[in-house]
Write an enzyme that holds these catalytic residues in place. Structure first.
Site, short mmCIF file in Angstrom:
data_model
loop_
_atom_site.label_atom_id
_atom_site.label_comp_id
_atom_site.label_asym_id
_atom_site.label_seq_id
_atom_site.Cartn_x
_atom_site.Cartn_y
_atom_site.Cartn_z
N ASP A 123 0.85 -1.19 0.00
CA ASP A 123 0.00 0.00 0.00
C ASP A 123 0.88 1.23 0.00
O ASP A 123 1.99 1.21 0.55
CB ASP A 123 -0.92 0.01 1.23
CG ASP A 123 -2.05 -0.99 1.13
OD1 ASP A 123 -2.45 -1.33 0.00
OD2 ASP A 123 -2.56 -1.43 2.17
N ASP A 141 -6.76 -1.25 -5.00
CA ASP A 141 -7.91 -0.97 -4.14
C ASP A 141 -8.81 0.08 -4.78
O ASP A 141 -10.05 -0.02 -4.72
CB ASP A 141 -7.45 -0.46 -2.77
CG ASP A 141 -6.60 -1.46 -2.01
OD1 ASP A 141 -6.74 -2.68 -2.25
OD2 ASP A 141 -5.78 -1.02 -1.18
#
Length: 162
Positions: A123, A141
């Site tokens: 991330d 995402d």
């Protein structure tokens, strides 16, 4: 009788490849240029911040001992198969649904690659307002969320007459 793939929603699989290239490319750049926890401010309210997610959204089940890696990998594979079947059954002209499915598949495969290759999801997007930070996320995402939003939007649009 089989139908030509270009007449089905599978015609939109090119978008899966685009999402994968952009997602995996961004993660590669982070892994090559950031140490875990490094942060670079892009502009007010947005940082690049290298984080590892061993769970699902919002690090759900991240501290569960490792089994969740395979659980979430299985879910991703299942969702990809189901959505590809749905794309095959839909017409190529059903653009909104097929784009949504392709975005979700591309995002799911991007995060699946991370889980299988690294054991965690990379991330890097840190959105914040003042001292409040949203959960760090990645482009996969984002693709999944945009795809889900398009599916919801499609449910509110008037149906075209056949």
């Amino acid at each position: 009788m089989s139908k030509p793939l270009c007449s089905t929603g599978l015609r939109w699989l090119w978008l899966v490849v685009v999402v994968l290239i952009i997602d995996l490319g961004s993660k590669y750049l982070i892994l090559q240029n950031f140490a875990l926890g490094d942060t670079v401010s892009l502009f007010s309210s947005l940082n690049l911040h290298y984080a590892r997610n061993y769970g699902a959204a919002f690090s759900f089940l991240a501290d569960s001992g490792g089994w969740q890696r395979w659980f979430f990998a299985g879910i991703a594979i299942g969702i990809c198969v189901i959505l590809m079947v749905m794309m095959y059954r839909s017409k190529a002209t059903q653009k909104l649904n097929n784009i949504a499915y392709a975005l979700i598949i591309g995002g799911a495969l991007g995060n699946l690659f991370d889980r299988l290759w690294h054991g965690f999801v990379v991330d890097m997007i840190d959105f914040y307002v003042g001292d409040w930070h949203f959960a760090t996320f990645n482009l996969a995402d984002s693709a999944i969320c945009i795809g889900a939003a398009l599916i919801v939007l499609e449910g509110f649009l008037p149906k075209k007459q056949a």
